[in-house]
Design a protein around this motif. Structure first.
Motif, PDB file in Angstrom:
ATOM      1  N   ILE A 118      30.297   6.608  10.397  1.00  0.00           N
ATOM      2  CA  ILE A 118      31.661   6.402  10.908  1.00  0.00           C
ATOM      3  C   ILE A 118      32.267   5.142  10.302  1.00  0.00           C
ATOM      4  O   ILE A 118      33.434   5.135   9.872  1.00  0.00           O
ATOM      5  CB  ILE A 118      31.661   6.311  12.459  1.00  0.00           C
ATOM      6  N   ALA A 121      33.230   5.922   6.857  1.00  0.00           N
ATOM      7  CA  ALA A 121      34.422   6.783   6.849  1.00  0.00           C
ATOM      8  C   ALA A 121      35.690   5.974   7.123  1.00  0.00           C
ATOM      9  O   ALA A 121      36.757   6.270   6.574  1.00  0.00           O
ATOM     10  CB  ALA A 121      34.279   7.884   7.891  1.00  0.00           C
ATOM     11  N   ALA A 122      35.558   4.938   7.958  1.00  0.00           N
ATOM     12  CA  ALA A 122      36.721   4.123   8.338  1.00  0.00           C
ATOM     13  C   ALA A 122      37.417   3.518   7.120  1.00  0.00           C
ATOM     14  O   ALA A 122      38.632   3.369   7.100  1.00  0.00           O
ATOM     15  CB  ALA A 122      36.292   3.016   9.287  1.00  0.00           C
ATOM     16  N   PRO A 128      38.177  11.975   7.154  1.00  0.00           N
ATOM     17  CA  PRO A 128      38.793  11.868   8.489  1.00  0.00           C
ATOM     18  C   PRO A 128      37.892  12.256   9.654  1.00  0.00           C
ATOM     19  O   PRO A 128      38.210  11.963  10.801  1.00  0.00           O
ATOM     20  CB  PRO A 128      39.979  12.840   8.398  1.00  0.00           C
ATOM     21  N   PHE A 129      36.744  12.920   9.371  1.00  0.00           N
ATOM     22  CA  PHE A 129      35.912  13.450  10.469  1.00  0.00           C
ATOM     23  C   PHE A 129      34.418  13.199  10.251  1.00  0.00           C
ATOM     24  O   PHE A 129      33.943  13.156   9.119  1.00  0.00           O
ATOM     25  CB  PHE A 129      36.088  14.970  10.604  1.00  0.00           C
ATOM     26  N   ALA A 174      33.741   5.842  16.861  1.00  0.00           N
ATOM     27  CA  ALA A 174      34.745   6.727  16.248  1.00  0.00           C
ATOM     28  C   ALA A 174      36.150   6.335  16.713  1.00  0.00           C
ATOM     29  O   ALA A 174      37.087   6.258  15.911  1.00  0.00           O
ATOM     30  CB  ALA A 174      34.451   8.180  16.603  1.00  0.00           C
ATOM     31  N   HIS A 177      37.426   3.087  15.129  1.00  0.00           N
ATOM     32  CA  HIS A 177      37.814   3.219  13.715  1.00  0.00           C
ATOM     33  C   HIS A 177      38.783   4.375  13.452  1.00  0.00           C
ATOM     34  O   HIS A 177      39.103   4.671  12.305  1.00  0.00           O
ATOM     35  CB  HIS A 177      36.559   3.376  12.849  1.00  0.00           C
ATOM     36  N   LYS A 178      39.202   5.045  14.536  1.00  0.00           N
ATOM     37  CA  LYS A 178      40.122   6.196  14.426  1.00  0.00           C
ATOM     38  C   LYS A 178      39.605   7.268  13.470  1.00  0.00           C
ATOM     39  O   LYS A 178      40.326   7.787  12.605  1.00  0.00           O
ATOM     40  CB  LYS A 178      41.524   5.727  14.003  1.00  0.00           C
ATOM     41  N   VAL A 179      38.328   7.592  13.625  1.00  0.00           N
ATOM     42  CA  VAL A 179      37.701   8.685  12.868  1.00  0.00           C
ATOM     43  C   VAL A 179      37.462   9.835  13.839  1.00  0.00           C
ATOM     44  O   VAL A 179      36.946   9.620  14.942  1.00  0.00           O
ATOM     45  CB  VAL A 179      36.360   8.219  12.233  1.00  0.00           C
ATOM     46  N   SER A 347      39.737  19.838   4.963  1.00  0.00           N
ATOM     47  CA  SER A 347      38.490  19.107   4.727  1.00  0.00           C
ATOM     48  C   SER A 347      37.355  20.071   4.450  1.00  0.00           C
ATOM     49  O   SER A 347      37.337  21.181   4.974  1.00  0.00           O
ATOM     50  CB  SER A 347      38.107  18.285   5.964  1.00  0.00           C
TER      51      SER A 347
END
Length: 392
Positions: A118, A121-122, A128-129, A174, A177-179, A347
């Protein structure tokens, strides 16, 4: 007059723009062999044993089925695959593809792996996921007991508190980090605690953004009604529903267990019923985008086109923040890349992990491709059409 949506899943130049001539030929070879059920059957029986006794076949697996369906053996390799896809405006749903290894120590060790993913990913807008399975953090038989509404012993209650803490840690990371966190569906006889846990997390973290998504398997005849109930609950409690829509993955297992144990099968009577409910779910979600976020996970061209059209008809932007499309890495590139080209959020589900550990996942992919009527033929037809266009 309303402008017609110009989107086609037949454009192979766009579908395979990320593939070199060599990669395209390899995909042709792979799907040709996956199209032979006897070969898949033999492979499924022999490969795990060969790996277990240390036969030197890892290199062969890595260069064939693994490179088609997996993003790499670790986060760094998965990130390189994500970066390549990002060049074509295709995002990634990272999925640590290692099947759950039982034991408290293993469950605890899995948490930092997902936190790391995560955090990685941030810093990458094209990831995004992240996807997780609750069975990666909890004993199956404990979930079974919860589903059956049986009273837990004090030890089991403490064990379940630890399960919740693990998932809570991941969800909080998540949200920070807005994931997006996609929580996979499980077998029907352990699904209730997964739903309960996911609903709790949505109520906690989906107040302003859709962070947590529950998965609705439409091959179950009760899930369309459950989707509608979940939406009502989210509305009443003031959070955004995150809905990941899939057809489903445990059909044979579900039917067999229902028959053996003498209860009505939770599975739809036929494919048409599944398709009908799936498309009804897509329509339901697309008409409520102010109050929910939808993740349209499908290899079905008709369902993908339906979702794209519904967005277009409402004159909403193709890259609406509450709509994501997804296909598995290595499959249905004609849907993925053509959607991305038309400006939709799309995605690839990107599993990663050591070859030996993701083998159960890979064998399922091969078996699914063999059993989905027409899937292999469709993949091969498109690959060969593109080879012809390129003259290779």
């Amino acid at each position: 007059m309303e402008k017609q949506l110009s989107l086609s899943f037949e454009n192979t130049a766009i579908a395979f723009e990320s593939k070199t001539d060599k990669a395209l030929k390899k995909a042709d070879f792979l799907f040709t062999n996956i199209g032979k059920p006897w070969l898949v059957k033999v492979g499924a029986a022999v490969t795990p044993f060969a790996l277990k006794i240390g036969l030197p076949i890892k290199g062969l697996i890595r260069s064939t089925i693994f490179s088609q369906f997996c993003g790499g053996e670790n986060l760094q390799e998965a990130a390189a695959t994500a970066s390549l896809l990002g060049k074509f405006h295709v995002g990634v749903a990272l999925d640590y593809g290692v099947e759950a290894m039982e034991g408290e120590e293993n469950y605890d060790h899995a948490v930092p792996e997902f936190v790391r993913a995560i955090e990685y990913a941030a810093g990458n807008p094209n990831i995004p996921f992240i996807a997780i399975k609750v069975t990666g953090f909890a004993r199956f038989s404990l979930l079974e007991k919860l589903h059956a509404n049986e009273t837990l012993t004090p030890e089991e209650a403490a064990e379940y508190a630890r399960v919740r803490q693990r998932i809570q840690t991941i969800a909080a990371t998540a949200a920070k980090h807005k994931v997006g966190l996609l929580i996979d569906a499980e077998e029907s006889w352990i699904q209730q605690p997964v739903d309960d846990l996911t609903n709790e997390l949505m109520a906690q973290f989906n107040k302003t953004n859709a962070i947590v998504y529950n998965t609705f398997q439409m091959y179950r005849h009760d899930r369309l009604a459950f989707l509608k109930r979940s939406f009502e609950k989210a509305e009443q409690q003031g959070y955004l529903l995150g809905a990941k829509l899939v057809r489903g993955a445990y059909m044979e297992k579900e039917r067999k267990r229902a028959e053996e144990m003498g209860y009505p099968s939770p599975i739809q009577p036929d494919k048409e019923a599944t398709d009908r409910d799936y498309n009804a779910a897509v329509t339901f979600c697309m008409e409520r985008l102010d109050k929910l976020a939808v993740f349209v996970g499908t290899h079905n061209e008709q369902s993908s086109m339906l979702a794209a059209n519904l967005l277009h008809q409402q004159e909403l932007p193709h890259d609406h923040p509450h709509v994501s499309f997804s296909q598995l890495l290595g499959m249905s590139d004609n849907i993925t890349f053509n959607l991305a080209h038309a400006g939709y959020h799309v995605s690839k589900y990107l599993p990663y992990g050591p070859v030996k550990d993701v083998m159960p996942y890979l064998l399922r992919r091969a078996q699914e491709n063999t059993s989905i009527s027409g899937q292999v033929g469709r993949e091969l037809g498109l690959i060969r059409k593109e080879r012809k266009r390129r003259g290779i």
